[in-house]
Design an enzyme around this catalytic site. Sequence first.
Site, PDB file in Angstrom:
ATOM      1  N   ASP A 199       0.675  -1.212   0.083  1.00  0.00           N
ATOM      2  CA  ASP A 199      -0.079  -0.003   0.102  1.00  0.00           C
ATOM      3  C   ASP A 199       1.037   1.272   0.046  1.00  0.00           C
ATOM      4  O   ASP A 199       0.668   2.153  -0.769  1.00  0.00           O
ATOM      5  CB  ASP A 199      -1.199   0.131   1.040  1.00  0.00           C
ATOM      6  CG  ASP A 199      -1.988   0.994   1.159  1.00  0.00           C
ATOM      7  OD1 ASP A 199      -1.655   2.175   1.431  1.00  0.00           O
ATOM      8  OD2 ASP A 199      -3.212   0.699   0.856  1.00  0.00           O
TER       9      ASP A 199
ATOM     10  N   ILE B   9      -5.370   2.020  -0.293  1.00  0.00           N
ATOM     11  CA  ILE B   9      -5.407   1.586  -1.599  1.00  0.00           C
ATOM     12  C   ILE B   9      -5.942   0.245  -1.680  1.00  0.00           C
ATOM     13  O   ILE B   9      -6.601  -0.185  -2.445  1.00  0.00           O
ATOM     14  CB  ILE B   9      -3.912   1.735  -2.114  1.00  0.00           C
ATOM     15  CG1 ILE B   9      -3.228   3.211  -1.950  1.00  0.00           C
ATOM     16  CG2 ILE B   9      -3.859   1.495  -3.618  1.00  0.00           C
ATOM     17  CD1 ILE B   9      -4.208   4.096  -2.551  1.00  0.00           C
ATOM     18  N   ASP B  10      -5.294  -0.748  -0.601  1.00  0.00           N
ATOM     19  CA  ASP B  10      -5.678  -2.122  -0.742  1.00  0.00           C
ATOM     20  C   ASP B  10      -7.270  -2.358  -0.668  1.00  0.00           C
ATOM     21  O   ASP B  10      -7.859  -3.034  -0.980  1.00  0.00           O
ATOM     22  CB  ASP B  10      -4.969  -2.793   0.935  1.00  0.00           C
ATOM     23  CG  ASP B  10      -3.572  -3.067   0.438  1.00  0.00           C
ATOM     24  OD1 ASP B  10      -3.032  -3.196  -0.401  1.00  0.00           O
ATOM     25  OD2 ASP B  10      -2.822  -2.887   1.688  1.00  0.00           O
ATOM     26  N   VAL B  11      -7.875  -1.373   0.494  1.00  0.00           N
ATOM     27  CA  VAL B  11      -9.237  -1.602   0.715  1.00  0.00           C
ATOM     28  C   VAL B  11     -10.026  -1.258  -0.570  1.00  0.00           C
ATOM     29  O   VAL B  11     -10.922  -2.070  -1.068  1.00  0.00           O
ATOM     30  CB  VAL B  11      -9.577  -1.003   1.977  1.00  0.00           C
ATOM     31  CG1 VAL B  11     -11.244  -1.179   2.195  1.00  0.00           C
ATOM     32  CG2 VAL B  11      -9.071  -1.490   3.035  1.00  0.00           C
TER      33      VAL B  11
END
Length: 359
Positions: free
Chosen positions: A138, A166-168
């Site tokens: 991320d 960014i991941d989520v």
Amino acid sequence: MLPLQGLKVVDLTRMLVGPTATMLLADMGAEVIKIEPNAGDDTRYQQLRHAPEACPFFLALNRNKRDIVLDLARAEGRDVLLRLVAEADIVVHNFRPGVVDKLAITYDDLRKVRSNLIYCSISAFGETGPYAKRPGTDVLFQAMSGLMSITGEPDGAPMRAAAPMIDVTTGVTAAFAIVNAVLLRMKTGEGSYIQTDLFSQAVFMQAPMMAWAAAERANPPRLGNKSPMALIIDVRTRDGYLMLAIPTAKFWKILCRAVSMPDLVDDVRFRTHPLRLRNQPALMAILEPRFAAESTEHWQRILIENGVPCGPVRTYQEVLADPQLEASARFVDMQHEVAGPSRVVGLPFRINGRATTIE
């Protein structure tokens, strides 16, 4: 009946991004079978207060799933996977490009056993291009996408967002793409090969700023909590911090009346929105002593009564006890056999009044 009830998902994902996508599908009724390697999803070991079975990071994104362990490098493990895929509608993975080729579980491989399969590949930088084989996390996407260059104080170092944004959000995008592929299959009878990546997501999240930078041929300035487009006022009160958003002249006039400073409306330095943005240091020098004299609760009550968008800067513990989130049932309490009572974040929407439930 939940919207995705009847769909079967083979979940080969790990860490944060992929499990976010498959959790969204599971919460909407899909049967999700999570496949983990012998050591388990790496997220299980990112917080050691509990046993690997009960790591909060793992629990947050893996509810409503069934779980098995398979060694896909062994023929026996791959055979079990193929039997699962033959009865599945969707396969999701976030392996680095090249790994699925070595394991012989590419889209072309798997649609031999399920011709109308929906196959979603989530990668770091995409499956082609000069960065394709790079690993990513991320913080790297925040840095490389330009996000960190506009985050932080003007005279300070570039800063990352502390949460894995960014991941989520890439997981949300992947789930959206999968649902679209399901709708397409209903119309055509054909499967789909979905590709998404975290680097592209990081850029997409900044679409307005990217458009501004392209048009102006300049980099947006790093302004801390300020903005080059909107008047954002961050002030310290007697006992905390308060954020105010003043998007239009209407709200500017309301604010001046609410803080008993009506003369500011006609101040030549602040008469227009561009002037207010340009002269923010002078404006803050006037407002800061006024707000520092009273409590956050005092100002929040007055501003809300007058219709000024505002809110306090709060801690996670305060958010976990927020009455609005409680009323909306945005947190889900569950009983885990190892962790005991656990609270996780539910879906940020309802369909026909139904909130997230743990099956």
